[in-house]
Design a protein around this motif. Structure first.
Motif, PDB file in Angstrom:
ATOM      1  N   ASN A 234     -28.019  -0.536  -5.766  1.00 11.06           N
ATOM      2  CA  ASN A 234     -27.120  -0.077  -6.403  1.00 11.06           C
ATOM      3  C   ASN A 234     -27.400   1.474  -6.352  1.00 11.06           C
TER       4      ASN A 234
ATOM      5  N   PHE B  96      -9.369  -1.326 -14.029  1.00 16.55           N
ATOM      6  CA  PHE B  96      -8.194  -1.023 -13.270  1.00 16.55           C
ATOM      7  C   PHE B  96      -8.199  -1.886 -11.974  1.00 16.55           C
ATOM      8  N   MET B  97      -7.071  -2.347 -11.356  1.00 19.39           N
ATOM      9  CA  MET B  97      -7.064  -3.126 -10.193  1.00 19.39           C
ATOM     10  C   MET B  97      -6.377  -2.109  -9.153  1.00 19.39           C
ATOM     11  N   LEU B  98      -6.802  -1.122  -8.674  1.00 18.95           N
ATOM     12  CA  LEU B  98      -6.313  -0.312  -7.790  1.00 18.95           C
ATOM     13  C   LEU B  98      -7.206   0.146  -6.590  1.00 18.95           C
ATOM     14  N   ALA B  99      -6.600   0.170  -5.499  1.00 15.16           N
ATOM     15  CA  ALA B  99      -7.555   0.645  -4.350  1.00 15.16           C
ATOM     16  C   ALA B  99      -7.441   2.157  -4.104  1.00 15.16           C
ATOM     17  N   ASP B 100      -8.612   2.737  -4.163  1.00  9.22           N
ATOM     18  CA  ASP B 100      -8.537   4.039  -4.433  1.00  9.22           C
ATOM     19  C   ASP B 100      -8.126   4.835  -2.932  1.00  9.22           C
ATOM     20  N   ASN B 101      -8.341   4.247  -1.978  1.00 13.11           N
ATOM     21  CA  ASN B 101      -8.010   4.754  -0.600  1.00 13.11           C
ATOM     22  C   ASN B 101      -6.676   4.568  -0.231  1.00 13.11           C
ATOM     23  N   LEU B 102      -5.870   3.907  -1.232  1.00 14.36           N
ATOM     24  CA  LEU B 102      -4.502   3.676  -0.768  1.00 14.36           C
ATOM     25  C   LEU B 102      -3.733   4.696  -1.513  1.00 14.36           C
ATOM     26  N   GLU B 106       1.664   2.749  -1.934  1.00 15.00           N
ATOM     27  CA  GLU B 106       1.077   1.549  -1.409  1.00 15.00           C
ATOM     28  C   GLU B 106       0.587   0.592  -2.330  1.00 15.00           C
ATOM     29  N   LEU B 110       2.505  -3.219  -2.958  1.00 15.82           N
ATOM     30  CA  LEU B 110       1.551  -4.174  -2.509  1.00 15.82           C
ATOM     31  C   LEU B 110       2.078  -5.480  -2.753  1.00 15.82           C
ATOM     32  N   GLU B 149      -7.245   7.752  -5.542  1.00 13.37           N
ATOM     33  CA  GLU B 149      -8.542   8.261  -6.081  1.00 13.37           C
ATOM     34  C   GLU B 149      -8.412   9.746  -6.624  1.00 13.37           C
ATOM     35  N   LYS B 163       3.418  -0.885 -11.587  1.00 12.91           N
ATOM     36  CA  LYS B 163       3.084  -1.895 -10.687  1.00 12.91           C
ATOM     37  C   LYS B 163       3.851  -3.063 -10.892  1.00 12.91           C
ATOM     38  N   ARG B 352     -21.686   1.009 -12.549  1.00  9.14           N
ATOM     39  CA  ARG B 352     -22.039   1.950 -11.515  1.00  9.14           C
ATOM     40  C   ARG B 352     -23.336   2.565 -11.521  1.00  9.14           C
TER      41      ARG B 352
ATOM     42  N   LEU C 235      -0.301  -3.033   5.459  1.00 10.30           N
ATOM     43  CA  LEU C 235      -0.688  -2.648   3.989  1.00 10.30           C
ATOM     44  C   LEU C 235      -1.482  -3.951   3.424  1.00 10.30           C
ATOM     45  N   GLU C 242      -9.709  -2.740   1.175  1.00  5.87           N
ATOM     46  CA  GLU C 242     -10.258  -1.742   0.333  1.00  5.87           C
ATOM     47  C   GLU C 242     -10.636  -2.333  -1.074  1.00  5.87           C
ATOM     48  N   ASP C 243      -9.828  -3.309  -1.665  1.00  8.43           N
ATOM     49  CA  ASP C 243     -10.137  -3.826  -2.933  1.00  8.43           C
ATOM     50  C   ASP C 243      -9.439  -5.222  -3.031  1.00  8.43           C
ATOM     51  N   ALA C 246      -7.978  -6.362  -6.347  1.00 13.90           N
ATOM     52  CA  ALA C 246      -6.511  -5.815  -6.828  1.00 13.90           C
ATOM     53  C   ALA C 246      -5.717  -6.416  -5.682  1.00 13.90           C
ATOM     54  N   ARG C 403     -14.778   7.978   6.216  1.00 18.63           N
ATOM     55  CA  ARG C 403     -14.866   6.838   5.266  1.00 18.63           C
ATOM     56  C   ARG C 403     -14.348   5.719   5.547  1.00 18.63           C
TER      57      ARG C 403
END
Ligand SMILES: Nc1ncnc2c1ncn2[C@@H]1O[C@H](COP(=O)(O)OP(=O)(O)OP(=O)(O)O)[C@@H](O)[C@H]1O
Ligand SMILES: Nc1ncnc2c1ncn2[C@@H]1O[C@H](COP(=O)(O)OP(=O)(O)OP(=O)(O)O)[C@@H](O)[C@H]1O
Ligand SMILES: [Mg+2]
Ligand SMILES: [Mg+2]
Lengths: 378, 513, 417, 329
Positions: A234, B96-102, B106, B110, B149, B163, B352, C235, C242-243, C246, C403
Motif C-alpha cells: 500500500n 462511492f461507486m464512481l470511476a474517477d477517470n470517467l 459516462e 453506464l 475525480e 445515477k 488508503r 464505455l 477503471e472501477d 462500480a 495515466r
C-alpha cells in the motif's frame, strides 16, 4: 483451544495441497500433450527422472539452479515492492562482460581478485538498473518500458565493446571472440557436492545460499524490508508512515540490479573464465518465471530454480530419446500457471469450508443469541 | 414502539427472514423489513450490524442464504443488480461507486446508455439533456462533462443519486449518504428526498446520525448483530432510546470538560503556501496549536484540509512559509523525521493512508513507527516487541479481534479505526492530527474515541481535529478555524456557534459570529 | 503492476497559444517536419524523409502497433497483458503454417485464431481463476514459444522448403499503390528541395506499396477508438478497467467484458504475428517476433493507453528502426535532430519556468551536438540502439502525465466472493 | 526433435555399416535452410551411401557450455563415433569432452582452436577467399560502382565474409563503395531469421545507390533477394553457403547472380566417409578454393558467364598465393 490446533492442522494440510495439486495438474497436461504426439508419457517421465538421478546430471541441475537462483532473486526483490524489473537479462550480461574484462586485466591474490570481480559485477548491475530507477523517479517513466529498452541497448553496447580493439581478444583460429581469460587467481573452484560425479558444483553455490539468506533476512526481518513490503502492498499508506518512496524505488532497483549482476558469475568464474559470444543469454527472463513460481520467497524461488534446472537439463535426454524436447518449455509454462491456479483453488476451498463451519456454529448457538433482541422489543 | 401492522396497503419492499453468511460472520440473521410506498424508511444499527449487507441483498449484489424478497407484492429472486434495477430498485452505496477517470456523464449512463448510430453508438448529447432535466427536477445540478475525480464529495453524492434516478428507480436505497456532507448539503439532500417521496418513491435511508434519522424518516427499523430487533416511530422515539435499542448503551455526546489549554505552542504554521500548477491549494495559512488544545478545522471537503494535513506531515513540500513543532523549524524535514519528532496521524481515509489491509495487525502497528521502540531495534524489526505492544493496544483500546495475526482487512471499520487511534497515541506524541476520527464509526466506538482524545488532551497533547460531523467538531474543540478555498477565513468560538452558523461559514455564505 | 509516483504534467495546463488539442498536435507535427527538413538539407542525409524510409517505417511500425493495440484492449478492461509476445508467436506460427497451404488470407485468419486462443488462456487464468496477471502473461510467453516449437516439429518438419524452425513461403498479400502518385512525386522528391521534397517523399512513402494488411491495421486503430470511446460497449469495457465494482453495481457483466477484451487483445497480438509471417516476410521463422510483443507493450504505455498515442509510439519506433536498418548516414544526422529536439524543449521549459529540466535538457543538447560534430558516422552496433534510445529519450523529455486504467492489473473478485 | 525421424538404422537393400555418427547442431538445427541444413545434407548423403546410423541433437537458445558439453557427452556415451559439432560454439565444450573420451573421434566445424587435441578434427573454411571472388564479381557487375554487404549477425565469422568481399570488390574497382550492415548483434541471432529486416536494409542500400548486394545472412537472405527483385533490371543479389539459385523461391531466383559456396556438406560427408574407410581425417582440415571447399556457383549461367573469366583468374592467383586474402575487415 484444540479447535485452534485443528485449524492450524487444516491450514498446513491446505498449504501442502496447493503445490501437490499444481504438480499433478502440470503432469496431466504435459502427459496429454506427449500422448497426442504418440509419445508414452509414463516412459518419458521415468526417463527424465532416471536421467536426473545420475550423479553427473544432478550436478548439472544444481549448477543450472544456482544461476537461475540469482536471476529469480533479482526479479523477486523488485516484485516485493511492485517493481517489475524485466531488465535483469541486460543487467547481468553487461555486468558479466565488464567484470570479465576487469578480472582478465588484473593479477591479484585469490580472495581480492575474486572479490574485485564480484564487486564490479554487482556495481555494474546495480548502476545499470538504477538508470531505470532514476527515470522512474524523476521522469515517471514506467520501469517496464525502461528495462525492456535497456535490454536491447545492452545488447548493442556489448557488441560495441566486445571487439578486438576494445575489451576482447581474438584467439587465432577461433570464430568466437571474448574477453581475455581470467587467471587462476580470479577463478572459483567447484565443490564435490554430488558423490561420484565427474563434474563439480559451482563454488559460488555458497554465495547463492548467502544471498538467499540475506534476501530473506532483509525482506522479512529488517526495517528496510518492512518499508519495502509496505510500499509494495500500500504505497500511499507507506508514504504516510514516513517511507520515502522515491528513495525506495531507487535503492530497490539498484539492489535488484546488483543481485542480477551475480547471475553470470558462476558461469564466468566457475566455467568459462571469459565473456564471449556464446555466453549464456536470456536467463533474466527465466528468472521472472521462477520468481513468480516461487512466489518471491527465498525458499520458494530455490525450489523453482531446481525445478527449472531439472526440466532444462532433462530436455537433452528427451532429444536423445527422440521425444520433442520443446515439451519441456510447455511443461515449464504449465507449471507456472498451475501453481498459481492451484493456490487460488485452495484459497476458495478454504473460504467455502469456513462458511460451512460458521453455519454449523450458528445452528448450535442460535437459541441463546436470539433471546436478547426480543427483550429489547418489549 | 408501534406495532408492525399499522401502515396499510402493499409494501413497496418486503424482506422476510433474510439470512446472509460471510466467512467468519453472519452479517444478517432472520432480518425482516417492510417499506411502504412514498415513505422514507430509516435503518439504523451499529457498525457491522449488517445494514449494508442487507441492502446489497435487496440490490441483488449477492443472494441471501435464506429468506425472501418481495417487491410490490411480487416475490422475486434477484440474481444481479440488473434484476434489481429492472424492478426499479436503485442503490447509493456507503462507499462511492464512481470511476474517477470517467466523466460524470459516462458514470451516470453506464449500463443504461442512450444509443445512436442505430443502437451502435453512445449518444452523449441525449444523455446530457436527460441529466440536465433530472438536475432541474430534483435540484441536483452537476456538469456532465467533467471527470469525476475533479468533483467534491457533495457533487459525487449527487452524481450517485442521479445515477439511480436516471434508471427510473422507484425504490431508493441510500447507505449513509450524509456521512460526508455539511448541514447545508444535508438539507439540500433532504429536500430532494421530499420531492422524491412526494412522487411516490420509497426511500431506504441508513445513517449513524440519529437526530437526522428522526427528522427525515417516516419509519425506523433497528438492526443489532445482524438481526432486526425493533421498529420505531420517529415522532415518538428519542435518540437516546434509539441508541439503546442499537447498542443498549447511552448515546454519547462530545462535551469538552474544563479547558486544559496551556500557553505552550506545539505547532505553529506561519504564512504557509502550497501551489500546484499556478493554483493556490493553501494560501497564507497561519495557525498555532498549544499543548492541551484541540483546534478544530471546519470546512467543506476539498477546501485544502487534506493539503494542510499533508503539509504538516511532510507528504507535500510547501512553497512558502514555515512550520514549527515545539520551537523546532520542521519545514524541510522528511515525513519520518516529523513523525519521530512526535506527530501522530489519524488519516481521513483509513484504507488508503492508515492501514495495510493485507498485513496482520501487528505489522500495521509498526506502520508509521518503523524507527521506534518497541517495534524496531536498530535496523531490525523487533517482532516480539511489536507483537507485545500490539496486544497492549488491542487490550487498552478494546479492538475486537480474534488475534493480532489476523489481517487488518478482516476487522470491521470501527475496530480498524480503534487500532489506528491506539497506534498513533502510543509513543506519546506531541501533536495529533485527527482527520474524521469517527467517520462511519458507530456510537459505541465513537464515545470511546472521544474519551481517548479528551484524556490525551488533558495530558497536554495538541490536537488538530478535522471532521465533517459538526457536532463532534464543536463538542471537542477548544477553538475553531474555518478553511475555505485553501484560506483560513474565520475563527469561531465553539462554545457559542451553532452547526448551522458554522456550516454557512464553511460554504462562505455568511460570516459566522 | 508498478508503483506510480507523483508525475509532472507539462503540456497539460496552459495550452500553447491556447490552441485546442488536435490543432496543437498538428502544429507540433509541422514544426517537427520543418526541423527535420532543415537538418536534411544541412546534413544532406536525404534518407531522413525519403519515401523508402517512410515506407519501411510503416512496415516496422505495424506489428508493434498491433501488439500495442492488443495490450490497450486488455488493459482498458483492467487486465495487464505481458503475454503479448507469446500470443504474437502463436499468431506468426498459425499464419506460417496455414498460409503456405491455403493462401495468405487463410493464414491471417489462422493468426488471429491462434492469438485468440492465447488470449482465452490468459482470460481463463486471470478472470476465471483470479491469477496474478503478470504470472499468467509470463507463463503464456513460455507456452507460446514451447507450443509453436513443438507444433512446428510435428507440422512443418517435412514440408517442402520448410523445416522444424521455419514454414514454407506463402504467397503474401498484394501491395497496391495510389496509381500515378509515385510518378508524380518522385521527381519532386529527387530535387531535395527544402520541405517540398520532404512532403513529397513522405506522401510517396505512405501511399505506395501499402500492404492491404497495413490498411487493415490502421482501420483497426480507428475502429478501436470508436468502439472503446464512442459506443456503450466501449464505455462498459473501460468502466470495467477503471472501477469494476462500480460497473458491477450498475449491472455490467464485468467478467464477460474482461473476456471480450482479452480475447480481442489476443486476436490483435496474433494478427501482429501474422503480419510478420505474411507481409513483413512471407514465412514463419522461429524467433521471428524478436521481442516485438514487449516493444508493443512499451508503445502502449508510451501512448498513454490511447490509440492515438499508441500510433505515435509505434510510428516513432518504426521510423528510427527503419533509419538504423537502412542508412547509417541518416542515423548520424539524427544526432542533430536530437540536438534540435532538446533545444526546443529547453526553450519550452524556460518558458514554463522549469529550470532544472531546462538545464538538464541543455546539457544533453550540447553533448549531442559535440558528438555530431566530432564524428562522421556512428559505429555499427551503436546505430542498432537507435530506436530504443530514441524511445527512452522522447519519453523522458515529453510530458509524463501518463495515466493507466485505475483497476489495471488488479485481480477482480465479485462482491461477497 | 531432429532425431525422431532419422535415428533408425536403415533397412532394405541399401548398404549398412556399424558406424554410428552423432551430430550436434548449432541453434536453429535441421531445417534452418542454411548453415545447419548444409551439414545435415552432408550427413544424409553419408547415411544413404554407407548406411551409417545417425543421431542428431539440437541446441537451444542462449544455452550454457555445460549444456553443449552434456550434449556431446551423451553422444559419445551412447557409443556414437565420430561425433560432429556444428559451429564454433562447441569449441570449449568439445575440448573438455574429447579428453573424457580419448577413443572417440570428434569433429568441429568453423573452429581450429582444438588443433592440438589429437581426437578432434577441425573442419574450417576459407570464407574470405570465396567472398573475395564474389566481391570481385559484384564489382564487375555493378554499374553504379556501389555494392552492399548484408551480414546476418555481427560475429568474427561473418566479418571474414565481409573482409573477403571488400578486398575482392576493391581489387576490381579500387574506389568502389561497399555498404556494410549487420542485421543483429550477438547474442541476438535473429539476424539470421529476419527476412523483413534483410529486405529493409537491402532497400536502403539500393536507395543509396547499390546495385549488387551480397547476402551473408542465412534465412534473412530471402528478404535481400526480394528487395533486389523489386529494384528491377541491372540489380543483382549474391547468395551464400549453398547454391541459392537452386534453393531460393522461384520468383526471385533469376536475380541471384551467384552464391558463395561454403561446402559444409562436403566437409561433413568427407569426414564421415574417412571414418567409414577406416583412415579418419584428423588435425585441421581446411577447405578453400583449391579443393572447392569454398567456391562461387555457376548455375545461373547466362548471368554469371561474363564474369567467370576474371573470377577464375583471381582464383588461380589466390591458390597460387600471389594474392593473400586477409580475414579481418
Ligand atoms: N464481503 C464480505 N465478506 C466478509 N464479511 C463481510 C463482507 N461484507 C460484510 N461483511 C461483514 O458482515 C458484517 C456486516 O457488515 P455491514 O457492512 O453490513 O455492516 P454495516 O451495518 O453496514 O456497518 P457500517 O455501519 O460500518 O456500514 C460485518 O461484520 C462485516 O465485517
Ligand atoms: N486520441 C484519443 N485516443 C483515445 N481516446 C481518446 C482520444 N481522444 C479522446 N479520447 C477519449 O474519447 C472520449 C471522447 O473523446 P472527446 O475528445 O469527446 O473527450 P475529451 O475528454 O475531450 O478527449 P481528450 O481528453 O482526449 O480531449 C473521451 O473519453 C476521451 O478521453
Ligand atoms: Mg454499511
Ligand atoms: Mg477533447
Amino acid at each position: 483451544m484444540n479447535k485452534l490446533n485443528a485449524d492450524t492442522a487444516r491450514r498446513i494440510g491446505l498449504s501442502v495441497a496447493a503445490p501437490v495439486l499444481a504438480v499433478a495438474l502440470s503432469v496431466v497436461i504435459t502427459s496429454i500433450v506427449l500422448a497426442s504426439a504418440g509419445n508414452d508419457p509414463v516412459e518419458t517421465f521415468t526417463q527424465m527422472i532416471e536421467y536426473a538421478q545420475e550423479p553427473r546430471t544432478t550436478t548439472l541441475i544444481i549448477n543450472a539452479a544456482v544461476t537461475y537462483y540469482f536471476a529469480a532473486l533479482a526479479v523477486a526483490f523488485g516484485f516485493r515492492m511492485n517493481l517489475f524489473n524485466i531488465g535483469v537479462d541486460g543487467q547481468y550480461r553487461l555486468a558479466a562482460l565488464l567484470a570479465a574484462a576487469v578480472g582478465g586485466a588484473v593479477e591479484l591474490p585469490k580472495v581480492l581478485h575474486v572479490g574485485l570481480i564480484l564487486l564490479v559485477a554487482v556495481i555494474v548491475g546495480g548502476l545499470w538498473a538504477a538508470v531505470a530507477g532514476l527515470l522512474k523517479v524523476y521522469r515517471g517513466i514506467s520501469e517496464v518500458i525502461t528495462t525492456i529498452m535497456l535490454n536491447s541497448i545492452t545488447t548493442a553496447l556489448i557488441a560495441y565493446l566486445l571487439t578486438a580493439d576494445k575489451l576482447a581478444v581474438q584467439v587465432e583460429g577461433s570464430n568466437n571472440i571474448g574477453t581475455p581469460e581470467i587467471p587462476a587467481s580470479g577463478r572459483v573452484g567447484g565443490i564435490d557436492l554430488v558423490p561420484d560425479s565427474k563434474l563439480q558444483v559451482y563454488g559460488l553455490i555458497v554465495l547463492a545460499a548467502i544471498v538467499g539468506f540475506l534476501y530473506w533476512f532483509v525482506i522479512e526481518r529488517s526495517r528496510f524490508g518492512f518499508d519495502l513490503r509496505a510500499t509494495g502492498r500500500n504505497e500511499e499508506a507507506a508514504v504516510a508512515s514516513g517511507v520515502n518512496v522515491k528513495r525506495m524505488v531507487l535503492i530497490s532497483m539498484a539492489i535488484s540490479g546488483g543481485i542480477a549482476g551475480l547471475v553470470g558469475m558462476p558461469q564466468l568464474l566457475g566455467a568459462s573464465y571469459t565473456y564471449s559470444l556464446d555466453f549464456p543469454a536470456g536467463i533474466g527472463f527465466t528468472g521472472i518465471a521462477i520468481a513468480l513460481l516461487g512466489r518471491n520467497t527465498a525458499i520458494g524461488v530455490a525450489i523453482g530454480a531446481l525445478l527449472f534446472g531439472f526440466l532444462d537439463t532433462s530436455s537433452q535426454i528427451l532429444d536423445l530419446e527422440g521425444v520433442p524436447k520443446e515439451i519441456v518449455l510447455i511443461t515449464q509454462g504449465v507449471i507456472v500457471l498451475s501453481v498459481v491456479i492451484a493456490y487460488e483453488l485452495v484459497r476458495r476451498y478454504r473460504i467455502v469450508a469456513q462458511q460451512r463451519e460458521v453455519g454449523r456454529q450458528l445452528s448450535s448457538a442460535a437459541g441463546s443469541e436470539d433471546s436478547k433482541p426480543q427483550g429489547a422489543q418489549a | 414502539m408501534k406495532p408492525e401492522s399499522e401502515s396499510a396497503g402493499v409494501p413497496a419492499v418486503e424482506l422476510k427472514g433474510i439470512t446472509k453468511r460471510f466467512p467468519g460472520v453472519v452479517a444478517n440473521r432472520d432480518v425482516n423489513l417492510r417499506v411502504m410506498p412514498g415513505t422514507v424508511h430509516a435503518v439504523v444499527g451499529e457498525n457491522g450490524a449488517g445494514k449494508s449487507t442487507l441492502m446489497k441483498t435487496l440490490y441483488g449484489m449477492h443472494k441471501p442464504d435464506e429468506g425472501t424478497i418481495t417487491l410490490n407484492g411480487e416475490q422475486v429472486v434477484l440474481h444481479n443488480p440488473s434484476d434489481a434495477i429492472a424492478r426499479g430498485v436503485g442503490m447509493v452505496h456507503q462507499h462511492f461507486m464512481l470511476a474517477d477517470n470517467l466523466t460524470v456523464l459516462e458514470n451516470i449512463v453506464l449500463g443504461a446508455e442512450p444509443k445512436r448510430w442505430g443502437g451502435f453508438g453512445l449518444n452523449r448529447a441525449a444523455a446530457r439533456t436527460r441529466i440536465r432535466e433530472i438536475g432541474k427536477q430534483y435540484g441536483l445540478e452537476v456538469d456532465p462533462d467533467v471527470l469525476v475525480e475533479n468533483l467534491g464529495v457533495g457533487d459525487r453524492q449527487r452524481v450517485e443519486i442521479i445515477k439511480v434516478l436516471y434508471r427510473g428507480a422507484r425504490v431508493l436505497v441510500l447507505d449513509e449518504p450524509t456521512a460526508v456532507l455539511v448541514p447545508q448539503e444535508v438539507d439540500a439532500l433532504f429536500e430532494a428526498l421530499q420531492v422524491l417521496k412526494a412522487q411516490g418513491l420509497s426511500i431506504i435511508f441508513i445513517s449513524h446520525k440519529l437526530d437526522e434519522v428522526r427528522s427525515v424518516a417516516d419509519d425506523i427499523t433497528v438492526i443489532r448483530r445482524g438481526t432486526t430487533v425493533a421498529t420505531a416511530d420517529p415522532k415518538t422515539v428519542s435518540s437516546r432510546q434509539l441508541a439503546e435499542l442499537m447498542v443498549g448503551s447511552e448515546l454519547p455526546s462530545p462535551q469538552t470538560s474544563e479547558s486544559t489549554v496551556t500557553d505552550r505552542p506545539v505547532l505553529e504554521m506561519k504564512h504557509v503556501e502550497l501551489v500546484k500548477d499556478g493554483r493556490h491549494l493553501l494560501r497564507d495559512v497561519t495557525l498555532t496549536i498549544h499543548a492541551g488544545e484541540v483546534l478544530g478545522l471546519a470546512g467543506v471537503e476539498g477546501n485544502g484540509q487534506a493539503e494542510l494535513v499533508e503539509s504538516i506531515m511532510g507528504m507535500r513540500t510547501v512553497d512558502g512559509g514555515t512550520i514549527t513543532l515545539a520551537a523546532e523549524n520542521i519545514t524541510t524535514w522528511t515525513t519520518r523525521r516529523r513523525r519521530e519528532a512526535g506527530i501522530g496521524y489519524i488519516p481521513e481515509d483509513r484504507h488508503r493512508h492508515g492501514l495495510i489491509l493485507d498485513a496482520p495487525l501487528w505489522e500495521n502497528r509498526v506502520l508509521g513507527h518503523q524507527t521506534r521502540h518497541p517495534n524496531t531495534s536498530g535496523p531490525l524489526v523487533n517482532r516480539a516487541g511489536a507483537r507485545a505492544d500490539t496486544e497492549r493496544i488491542v487490550g487498552e483500546y478494546d479492538v475486537r479481534t480474534p488475534s493480532i495475526d489476523v489481517l487488518a482487512s478482516s476487522l470491521s471499520g470501527g475496530n480498524q479505526q480503534k487500532l489506528i487511534v491506539g497506534r498513533e497515541m502510543s509513543g506519546n506524541p506531541k501533536l495529533l492530527i485527527a482527520a474524521h476520527p469517527t467517520r462511519g464509526v458507530d456510537v459505541g466506538a465513537q464515545a470511546a474515541i472521544w474519551d481517548l482524545l479528551r484524556n490525551a488532551r488533558a495530558e497536554g497533547l495538541a490536537v488538530l481535529l478535522i471532521s465533517a460531523d459538526l457536532d463532534e467538531l464543536i463538542g471537542l474543540s477548544d477553538s475553531l478555524t474555518v478553511i475555505l478555498r485553501g484560506e483560513l477565513v474565520a475563527q469561531v468560538d465553539p462554545s457559542t456557534v451553532t452547526p448551522e452558523q458554522l456550516g454557512s461559514a464553511m460554504t462562505g455564505a455568511g460570516e459566522a459570529a | 503492476m508498478s508503483t506510480t509516483l507523483e508525475e509532472t504534467p507539462l503540456e497539460k495546463k496552459a495550452p500553447l497559444l491556447g490552441l485546442s488539442k488536435p490543432w496543437r498536435m498538428a502544429l507540433y507535427a509541422f514544426a517537427g517536419l520543418v526541423v527535420l527538413s532543415l537538418i536534411r538539407v544541412i546534413t544532406g542525409a536525404n534518407d531522413l524523409t525519403s519515401a523508402g524510409t517512410v515506407n519501411a517505417a510503416v512496415m516496422l511500425a505495424v506489428p508493434i502497433g498491433l501488439a500495442g493495440l492488443g495490450g490497450l484492449w486488455s488493459e482498458r478492461a483492467g487486465v495487464v497483458n505481458i503475454g503479448l509476445e507469446g500470443m504474437m508467436i502463436l499468431g506468426s506460427f498459425g499464419a506460417g503454417w496455414i498460409g503456405w497451404q491455403h493462401g495468405a488470407w487463410a493464414g491471417v485468419l489462422m493468426a488471429i485464431a491462434f492469438g485468440v486462443i492465447g488470449g482465452l488462456v490468459h482470460a481463463v487464468a486471470t478472470v476465471t481463476f483470479g491469477v496474478d496477471h503478470v504470472v499468467s502473461g509470463v507463463a503464456i510467453n513460455i507456452l507460446g514459444l514451447g507450443a509453436t516449437q513443438y507444433l512446428a516439429g510435428e507440422l512443418l518438419a517435412d514440408s517442402p522448403g520448410g523445416g522444424e524452425t521455419q514454414s514454407p513461403p506463402n504467397s503474401g498479400l498484394p501491395k497496391p499503390s495510389i496509381p500515378g502518385l509515385s510518378g508524380l512525386l518522385e521527381p519532386l522528391e529527387s530535387k531535395h528541395w527544402f520541405l517540398l521534397s520532404d512532403i513529397a517523399g513522405i506522401l510517396r512513402g505512405l501511399f505506395t506499396n501499402v500492404s492491404l494488411l497495413t490498411i487493415v491495421a490502421i482501420l483497426l486503430v480507428v475502429l478501436t477508438y470508436v468502439l472503446l470511446w464512442q459506443t456503450p460497449f466501449g464505455l462498459r469495457l473501460r468502466s470495467v478497467g477503471e472501477d469494476p465494482h462500480a460497473a458491477e453495481s450498475l449491472g455490467v457483466k464485468v467478467r464477460l467484458y474482461k473476456y471480450y477484451a482479452v480475447a480481442v487483445s489476443g486476436g490483435l497480438a496474433g494478427l501482429a504475428g501474422g503480419f510478420l509471417a505474411i507481409v513483413a516476410s512471407n514465412l514463419y521463422r522461429e524467433g521471428q517476433t524478436g521481442g516485438r510483443g514487449y516493444i508493443g507493450l512499451a508503445a502502449m504505455i508510451f501512448g498513454n493507453w490511447r490509440p492515438g498515442g499508441l500510433m505515435m509510439g509505434a510510428g516513432l519506433f518504426g521510423y528510427t528502426d527503419a533509419m538504423q536498418l537502412r542508412n547509417a548516414v541518416a542515423v548520424h544526422a539524427l544526432l542533430l535532430v536530437v540536438f534540435a529536439l532538446l533545444l526546443g524543449l529547453t526553450v519550452l521549459n524556460l518558458y514554463r519556468r522549469r529550470w532544472i529540466s531546462a538545464g538538464v535538457g541543455l546539457v544533453f543538447a550540447v553533448l549531442s551536438l559535440i558528438w555530431y560534430l566530432n564524428t562522421d558516422e556512428l559505429p555499427g552496433p551503436i546505430t542498432t540502439m537507435t530506436p530504443y534510445v530514441t524511445t527512452l529519450l522522447v519519453l523522458s523529455l515529453a510530458a509524463q502525465s501518463l495515466r493507466m486504467p485505475k483497476a489495471s492489473g488488479q485481480v477482480y473478485r465479485p462482491e461477497g466472493k | 526433435g531432429g532425431g525422431s525421424d532419422s535415428d533408425t538404422v536403415d533397412s532394405g537393400d541399401s548398404p549398412t555399416s556399424d558406424i554410428k555418427v552423432g551430430l550436434a547442431y548449432d541453434v536453429g538445427g535441421r531445417g534452418d535452410q542454411s548453415f545447419n541444413d548444409s551439414a545435415a545434407a552432408g550427413l544424409d548423403k553419408a547415411k544413404d551411401e554407407f548406411g551409417v546410423e545417425i543421431k542428431e541433437l539440437e541446441a537451444s537458445n542462449g544455452e550454457t557450455d555445460a549444456a553443449r558439453e552434456e550434449r556431446l557427452r551423451l553422444l559419445a556415451d551412447g557409443g556414437f563415433n565420430p561425433v560432429i559439432g556444428v559451429g564454433f560454439a562447441y569449441a570449449t565444450s568439445m575440448g573438455k569432452v574429447a579428453e573424457e573420451f580419448p577413443d572417440t573421434q570428434f569433429a568441429i566445424i568453423d573452429d581450429e582452436t582444438l588443433a592440438e587435441t589429437p581426437n578432434v578434427t577441425s573442419l574450417v573454411f576459407a570464407e574470405e577467399q570465396g567472398s573475395y571472388l564474389v566481391g570481385a564479381i559484384a564489382a564487375e557487375a555493378s554499374k553504379t560502382g556501389n555494392v552492399g554487404y548484408v551480414g546476418g549477425v555481427n560475429t568474427p565469422l561473418l566479418q571474414k565474409f565481409e573482409a573477403g568481399f571488400k578486398q575482392g570488390a576493391e581489387a576490381v574497382n579500387k574506389d568502389i563503395e561497399v555498404q556494410v550492415k549487420y542485421l543483429s548483434q550477438p547474442p541476438d541471432f535473429s539476424g539470421f531469421a529476419a527476412p523483413d529486416k534483410g529486405e529493409t536494409t537491402a532497400q536502403g542500400m539500393i536507395d543509396a545507390g547499390a546495385d549488387v548486394i551480397y547476402a551473408a545472412a542465412g534465412g534473412s537472405g530471402g528478404g535481400v533477394f526480394k528487395a533486389i527483385k523489386a529494384a528491377g533490371a541491372d540489380h543483382w543479389a549474391i547468395g551464400v553457403d549453398s547454391d541459392q539459385y537452386l534453393t531460393a523461391e522461384a520468383d526471385v531466383k533469376d536475380i541471384i547472380l551467384t552464391s558463395m559456396l561454403k561446402r559444409v556438406d562436403t566437409a561433413v560427408y568427407d569426414f564421415v566417409k574417412s571414418s567409414v574407410d577406416g583412415e579418419v581425417l584428423t588435425g585441421v582440415q581446411r577447405f578453400d578454393l583449391s579443393d572447392e571447399g569454398v567456391a562461387y556457383s555457376l548455375s545461373n549461367e547466362a548471368a554469371i558467364e561474363p564474369f567467370t573469366a576474371k573470377a577464375d583468374e583471381l582464383k588461380e592467383q589466390i591458390i597460387g598465393g600471389e594474392i593473400k586474402v586477409s580475414d579481418k575487415p
